[in-house]
Design a protein around this motif. Sequence first.
Motif, mmCIF file in Angstrom:
data_model
loop_
_atom_site.group_PDB
_atom_site.id
_atom_site.type_symbol
_atom_site.label_atom_id
_atom_site.label_comp_id
_atom_site.label_asym_id
_atom_site.label_seq_id
_atom_site.Cartn_x
_atom_site.Cartn_y
_atom_site.Cartn_z
ATOM 1 N N ALA A 18 0.876 -1.174 0.000
ATOM 2 C CA ALA A 18 0.000 0.000 0.000
ATOM 3 C C ALA A 18 0.909 1.218 0.000
ATOM 4 C CB ALA A 18 -0.899 -0.001 1.237
ATOM 5 N N TRP A 19 1.184 1.756 -1.182
ATOM 6 C CA TRP A 19 2.180 2.823 -1.299
ATOM 7 C C TRP A 19 1.686 4.148 -0.750
ATOM 8 C CZ3 TRP A 19 6.928 1.448 -2.225
ATOM 9 C CH2 TRP A 19 7.145 0.231 -2.837
ATOM 10 N N ASN A 20 0.418 4.284 -0.502
ATOM 11 C CA ASN A 20 -0.149 5.539 -0.023
ATOM 12 C C ASN A 20 -0.407 5.432 1.477
ATOM 13 O OD1 ASN A 20 -2.253 7.417 0.734
ATOM 14 N ND2 ASN A 20 -2.535 7.793 -1.442
ATOM 15 N N ARG B 219 -2.988 3.699 6.818
ATOM 16 C CA ARG B 219 -3.784 4.097 7.998
ATOM 17 C C ARG B 219 -5.148 3.407 7.998
ATOM 18 N NH1 ARG B 219 -2.076 9.247 6.245
ATOM 19 N NH2 ARG B 219 -0.135 9.780 7.268
ATOM 20 N N LYS B 220 -5.753 3.269 6.824
ATOM 21 C CA LYS B 220 -7.070 2.628 6.723
ATOM 22 C C LYS B 220 -7.021 1.207 7.281
ATOM 23 C CE LYS B 220 -10.551 1.107 3.442
ATOM 24 N NZ LYS B 220 -11.058 1.130 2.095
ATOM 25 N N TYR B 221 -5.922 0.507 7.010
ATOM 26 C CA TYR B 221 -5.789 -0.872 7.459
ATOM 27 C C TYR B 221 -4.951 -0.984 8.725
ATOM 28 C CZ TYR B 221 -7.715 -1.815 2.884
ATOM 29 O OH TYR B 221 -8.526 -1.841 1.780
ATOM 30 N N SER B 222 -4.856 0.097 9.462
ATOM 31 C CA SER B 222 -4.065 0.100 10.690
ATOM 32 C C SER B 222 -4.528 -1.009 11.624
ATOM 33 C CB SER B 222 -4.204 1.490 11.311
ATOM 34 O OG SER B 222 -4.350 1.452 12.657
ATOM 35 N N LYS C 91 1.314 -3.848 8.131
ATOM 36 C CA LYS C 91 2.606 -3.744 8.801
ATOM 37 C C LYS C 91 3.582 -3.148 7.813
ATOM 38 C CE LYS C 91 5.944 -5.904 11.646
ATOM 39 N NZ LYS C 91 6.231 -6.917 12.606
ATOM 40 N N GLY C 92 4.215 -2.031 8.195
ATOM 41 C CA GLY C 92 5.055 -1.302 7.253
ATOM 42 C C GLY C 92 4.169 -0.817 6.127
ATOM 43 N N LEU C 93 4.510 -1.175 4.912
ATOM 44 C CA LEU C 93 3.641 -0.785 3.795
ATOM 45 C C LEU C 93 2.887 -1.978 3.223
ATOM 46 C CD1 LEU C 93 5.300 -1.823 1.110
ATOM 47 C CD2 LEU C 93 6.512 0.299 1.414
ATOM 48 N N TYR C 94 2.790 -3.081 3.982
ATOM 49 C CA TYR C 94 2.150 -4.296 3.493
ATOM 50 C C TYR C 94 0.773 -4.527 4.096
ATOM 51 C CZ TYR C 94 6.841 -5.089 1.901
ATOM 52 O OH TYR C 94 8.047 -4.936 1.286
ATOM 53 N N VAL C 95 -0.131 -5.036 3.256
ATOM 54 C CA VAL C 95 -1.475 -5.405 3.667
ATOM 55 C C VAL C 95 -1.738 -6.798 3.098
ATOM 56 C CG1 VAL C 95 -3.917 -4.789 3.597
ATOM 57 C CG2 VAL C 95 -2.203 -2.987 3.497
ATOM 58 N N ALA C 96 -2.414 -7.657 3.863
ATOM 59 C CA ALA C 96 -2.720 -9.013 3.397
ATOM 60 C C ALA C 96 -4.229 -9.202 3.317
ATOM 61 C CB ALA C 96 -2.101 -10.048 4.339
ATOM 62 N N LYS D 182 8.917 0.955 4.529
ATOM 63 C CA LYS D 182 7.843 1.833 4.985
ATOM 64 C C LYS D 182 7.324 2.634 3.783
ATOM 65 C CE LYS D 182 8.686 1.054 9.421
ATOM 66 N NZ LYS D 182 8.892 -0.366 9.520
ATOM 67 N N ALA D 183 6.074 3.055 3.877
ATOM 68 C CA ALA D 183 5.536 3.948 2.834
ATOM 69 C C ALA D 183 6.308 5.256 2.895
ATOM 70 C CB ALA D 183 4.050 4.176 3.064
ATOM 71 N N SER D 184 6.647 5.814 1.742
ATOM 72 C CA SER D 184 7.559 6.960 1.677
ATOM 73 C C SER D 184 6.991 8.241 2.279
ATOM 74 C CB SER D 184 7.980 7.210 0.240
ATOM 75 O OG SER D 184 6.851 7.439 -0.560
ATOM 76 N N ASP D 185 5.683 8.432 2.270
ATOM 77 C CA ASP D 185 5.144 9.713 2.727
ATOM 78 C C ASP D 185 4.486 9.624 4.112
ATOM 79 O OD1 ASP D 185 3.095 8.131 1.806
ATOM 80 O OD2 ASP D 185 2.011 9.754 0.814
ATOM 81 N N CYS D 186 4.758 8.559 4.879
ATOM 82 C CA CYS D 186 4.147 8.422 6.205
ATOM 83 C C CYS D 186 4.987 9.108 7.275
ATOM 84 C CB CYS D 186 3.997 6.952 6.568
ATOM 85 S SG CYS D 186 2.836 6.075 5.515
#
Length: 196
Positions: free
Chosen positions: A108-110, A115-118, A122-127, A192-196
Motif C-alpha cells: 500500500a504505497w499511499n 492508515r485505513k488498514y491500521s 505492517k510497514g507498507l504491506y497489507v494481506a 515503509k511507505a515513503s510519505d508516512c
Amino acid sequence: MTRCRWFWVLLAALLLTACAREKVFRWEEEVVLSSGETVVLERTTRYRRSGEPYNPLRTGWAPEDSGIIVQAGATDLIGARYTVREWIEPVVLDRDPHTGDLVMVGTAWNCDWVRKYSGKAKGLYVAFRLRPGVEAEVIAVPDWAWGRTRNLYLTAFEIEPPKRVTPVEAERHNKSSAQGHRRFFMIDPDHKASDC
C-alpha cells in the motif's frame, strides 16, 4: 492530403490520447504456489489520468485499483477473488501453510491506505484472504510472508502485460523492471511507505 491537414489530424490524435481518462490492463497469469500447485489467474489493473492542482495540462497516470480472480487450479480455489478500489500492488499470492487459505500480500504505497488498514497492515504491506464467493478479507500480514519474493507480475502504466504471463516470464520481467530495488520484489518488514 496537405501538410496542414496532416498537422490537424496529428494534433487531434494527440489530444484524444492526452484526454483518455483511464487505462485498463487485463491478462491471464500462471502462478506456482509454494505447495507446488499451479493456479491460473485473471488479473486486472486500472490507471486513471490525474492532473496537478492548478495545472490541468500537466498530467500523469495514477494507479487506481487491481483485481485477481482464480480461474483454474485446485477446486477449493476456483472463483476466489480480490478486488480493491484503492491502489494496493499485489506482490505475493500463496496458500497459508497453517489454514490452507489463499492469501495475497500487497504493498500500500499511499499512507492513507496504510492508515485505513491500521492494526492489520505492517510497514507498507497489507494481506487479504481470498475465498470463492466472498469478498476479500483484510487479515494481519502472516509471519510466513516475510522474506518471500514476488511471484506476481509487477505492473506499470507504461508497459501493457502480455495476454498470458508464465512464472518464468513474470520472474524475468519483475527483476528487469525492479532494476535491483529489493522493495519491489521482496517482502521486508523494514520497508515503509515513503510519505508516512
